[in-house]
Write an enzyme that holds these catalytic residues in place. Sequence first.
Site, PDB file in Angstrom:
ATOM      1  CD  GLU A 149       9.716   1.458   8.977  1.00 49.86           C
ATOM      2  OE1 GLU A 149       9.737   0.799  10.007  1.00 49.86           O
ATOM      3  OE2 GLU A 149      10.504   1.282   8.038  1.00 49.86           O
TER       4      GLU A 149
ATOM      5  CG  ASN B  94       3.221   9.400  -6.886  1.00 46.85           C
ATOM      6  OD1 ASN B  94       2.558  10.288  -6.348  1.00 46.85           O
ATOM      7  ND2 ASN B  94       2.717   8.601  -7.816  1.00 46.85           N
TER       8      ASN B  94
ATOM      9  NE  ARG C 290      14.389  12.196  -8.608  1.00 46.97           N
ATOM     10  CZ  ARG C 290      14.780  11.490  -9.664  1.00 46.97           C
ATOM     11  NH1 ARG C 290      15.670  10.524  -9.528  1.00 46.97           N
ATOM     12  NH2 ARG C 290      14.298  11.772 -10.856  1.00 46.97           N
TER      13      ARG C 290
ATOM     14  N   GLY D 297       0.836  -1.189   0.000  1.00 46.10           N
ATOM     15  CA  GLY D 297       0.000   0.000   0.000  1.00 46.10           C
ATOM     16  C   GLY D 297       0.871   1.239   0.000  1.00 46.10           C
ATOM     17  CB  THR D 298       4.517   1.413   0.144  1.00 50.90           C
ATOM     18  OG1 THR D 298       4.639   0.293  -0.755  1.00 50.90           O
ATOM     19  CG2 THR D 298       4.616   0.882   1.562  1.00 50.90           C
TER      20      THR D 298
END
Lengths: 325, 732, 166
Positions: free
Chosen positions: B699, B624, B621, B460-461
């Site tokens: 995290e 998305n 960087r 889901g990352t």
Amino acid sequence: MRPFAYTRTASSSAAVATVTADRDAKFLAGGTNLIDLMKDTVEAPALLVDINALPFGDIVEHRTFVRIGALARMSDTADHPAVVRIAPAVAEALLASASPQLRNAATIGGNLMQRTRCAYFRDVATACNKREPGRGCAAIDGINRQHAVLGGSRDCICVHPSDMAVALLAVDAIVRTRGPRGERSIPIAAFHTLPGDTPQIETVLEHGELIVAVDIPISRLASTSTYVKVRDRASYEFALVSVGAALSVRDGKIADARLGLGGIAPKPWRALASERALIGVAPSAAAFERAAEIAVGGARGYGHNDFKIPLVKRLIVKSLASVAA
Amino acid sequence: MNLVGAPIDRVDGRRKITGTARYAAETPLPGLTYAVMVESTIPAGTIAAVDAAAATRASGVIAVLTYENAPKVEQHKVAGMTDRNLPLLQDRIVRYDRQPVAVVVADTFERATDAASLVRIRYDTSVPALSLAHGSGYHPEHSHGDEPSVYERGNVDAAFAGADVKIDRTYTTPVEHHNPMEPHATVATWDGDVLTVYDATQGVFGTRSRLAVAFGIPPANVRVVCPFVGGGFGSKGSAWAHTVLAAMAARAVKRPVKLVLARPQMFGSVGYRPATIQRVTLGAKRDGTLVSTLHEVRSQTSIFDEFVEPSAELTKMLYAVPNVRTINTVVPLNAATPTFMRAPGESSGSFALESAMDELAYAVGLDPLEVRLRNHADSDPSKQLPFSSKSLRECYSVGAERFGWSRRVPRARSMRDGGLLVGMGVASATYPTNRSAASALVRLSSDGTAHVFAGTQDLGTGAYTVFSQVAAEELGIPVSSVRFELGDTNFPMGPVSGGSQTTASVGNAVSVAARSARDRAIGLALGDPQSSLHGHDADAIDVRDGRIFLRDRPDVGDTYAAILGRHPQGEIEERGDARPGDEKTAFSMHAFGAQFAEVRVDPELGTVRVVKMVGAFASGRILNAKTARSQYLGGMVWGLSMALHEITRTDARSGRIMNANLADYLVPVNKDVPSDFEAYIVPEDDPNVNPLGVKGIGEIGIVGAAAAIANAVYHATGTRVRDLPIQPEKLV
Amino acid sequence: MPVDVGPRAGPHPVPVTLTINGMRHDLTIEPRVTLLDALREYANLPGTKKGCDQGTCGACTVLVNGRRIDSCLTLAIMHTGARITTIEGLADGDRLHPMQAAFLEHDGFQCGYCTPGQILSAVALLAEKRPLDDASIREFMSGNICRCGAYKNIVDAVAAAGKQNV
């Protein structure tokens, strides 16, 4: 889940007769509590009689009362204009219960029949007198944050989970039933029982007796009612403590009062002595604090739940102040 | 082209919103059977007798496996951070509550579940070790990776003794269970000696090697498949007992087996964040600069395996303190083995350290943000290395500005909103940048599309999406021309999706593979007399929209489709391997952030509601911006949850977990998260960290969030809650 | 047994006909099969998710006669004759339902496991004509837990789809 047989009927007398005839039969309405407990094997009926086709789904306003059919769903009841107007506490309590999905399935009758959330009751690996009379109560010396500070016994300190039933105490609701011995009307305050040494018994209903409706008399008192709930999460959680309150004031004095408490006792708790102490006095912070003090007279904490005693007192004062305003 | 960084919609999104994404338990196989685990109901003892007669007789039951008849398998781990010793029905010893003690297989889920409830087990109980506070512990060899569990620089005792201002406090965090929405699930099927497993996992290769070891077969005989996983947060980072038991059952019944954990079983054998007791002492000068920090961490492990919650790692490097000592002690208990849970160590440790920093701020009469700025570490004081990049100051200032930190009145219990108390709190966040070796394969076809394969996972990352973007950019084709597949041990090897390392690890491999496929295609064109690019110099070439052309004369070009159409195979394949270089010896690599929280507290009822949260994070960087923001926000929700909701409650007498469900183990619902809730991406260019310049983002969002809320609660009420979660009874 | 009670079904498997997304499904299942398991394990419609099986998470939300319920706490056999809508029945062929499109655009999910339930719950929220202010959306979406913590984006998606609806 244990295996069972299933049947359905559109006749209430047939439903009552079928369940009455079989000790291991149960009515099935919304199912949200019963099926959950069946999965935990806390409940294991041999026969389920689906009563959803019975004609008890309507909410009808009469001249002196509103009748909520036992199969009316919690969501429809909460949104019903007559309920909102006649008994705002009941609508508020329903909206503060469960989730939209559960409220769409769960019924008013089933809400009154739902069983405690006590973790020891729901875990068949632990001791619970309600589930297995005589086995002991693991909650008394266990994790009892959720548990009762009033009305418990040496055998059981569970709390009743219903929000709505607490609100119904504030509006003098009457539970109408049909059973093997005919019909009867039971004031909501007399409907649930305290555990004493028979915690397996939770209501005055006989086996096979079916709730057909809940009546709420139309009164000024009920129309002032409110329901306030404290919980850890902002929604979708049972109460830590809750209050259903109603107050009418005439000539600067409290003419009548109702005070129902939730999350603190094995049954929806009516604080009758507090109500009496309020009548005839002017509404004031001092009067509300005295009523709150009286309400927790004899209350006892078991460690984790000690905080409920001051918490419910403060909530009583807050909610009385809000209905008086 | 600037495909990388673009906030495009998830490329796997359509499958998720239409219900066509297939999770492990949804694998249809002919002849599928259903397995259900029976778990122990005591934490310590031995199985005296098993009565499986009623279960065996029940209709539809195919097998009941217990220690008496289970096939022999290897239950011990071999190596690796994620490998665990597993209880696999090999002996009669019960080591924790909810340990698997039997597996029932039947033809339907209902029958297997029912029969499991009929298995009767009698135990000889022994006295369990249940107390973290009073149990005897030891210092493990390592707190985390190669880090020693006892660390000191300078002389903490002397510095603390001479400090102007001293803070000495103990903070505690409870056991927390991950509870991803998708329960762990395994579908296992054997074909002779070859095992195929559809598993909800964060690491297909780790699961493969664990299964190979358990059954004594070569890893090549095991295929693990996991195209979608419904959240993991660390709990699916290891292969646990149920996965091996499903495969064992499938072998025993000679049919495919599906085993899905029931929600209460999610509190059993799939790990959890261990409880911690953390003592933090801060010695400081009157101006708030630290002279010493001591961070002692006591955490639980199981009696049959070791997991250390590395809560003090961040204390070594977050502030410029000359004298620091950190100590980890683990206490073996009769409980399941703990595991990584979203920011293991940093989340629990930052609650303690960042609460203590807040206490220091009040003690020296400084703004909590100013105290942090005065102790800013310009380089890593533990490794004595420069940071590859660090934008913490920018995070503080962006966060403070967006949050409106200047509204804060310094004194505690001084702000009100009607009858409610208002509080604002801040905390720092940091998370190390991890990276492992990884590989990827790119196949360019004559239809102009690229098919990319990597043995990684998307929890889901956004892995599907950002790797598609990376491949598209390197190849010079639209994202829609990339088909990215992951979650299969038939694909090139990738590491466990943990430690926020997936993008840094696999992203660089995808980049290398895509670039070499592009270069090879360019080479084909340059060497192909039929191509208009024939004989030109590779340095003069550019690629865009699937077309290769001369940079100076864009009209001269060729397309991938045409080039590969003329290629005998019609397609080319290139593999990319990427591994960490020596950057670790030259730089300390961490992401940083700042967390701000505002609360309303009812002074009479003790109820806390978070009304605003702002996080500002710099993680190199960003590939998305849309999915990155979601990751940060999700981490912040976890911090809110840690602060106010999560606690696993174990009966101190019986060792039994008593709130093993989502009605009694609370996580936030929608209403708990305010609309005023935002994560800001602080731009950061890091040329040192890895070729893509990315740091992990999964995290850091939780780190410091619980402390920021706890600090806000103190600011609102004047009551310091040092024991999570913050519930009404701690404030009334 | 009174005559006006239907025949007893079970405990063995019995024929149960369900109408799901407009399609008739003839199943042979025990009465104890929940609607959720009927969908996932018997009707080959695993888009509806099992998160808790206890009515505590909302992942199994489906529409029955247009109303949202948790399919885990109801029996399939109770819903013969009802109109059941699952996530698989929401899009019109390749054309996404506006709520699905809004979830995609606003990134209202991460792992995707709670998503079918969230979307159906949100579709029902609009049908219930709940107010579309932020507080109301958050309250009436609180029966769907998202452990990834996508709540803010979920609220944005519901609000956006709600605006389109009006």
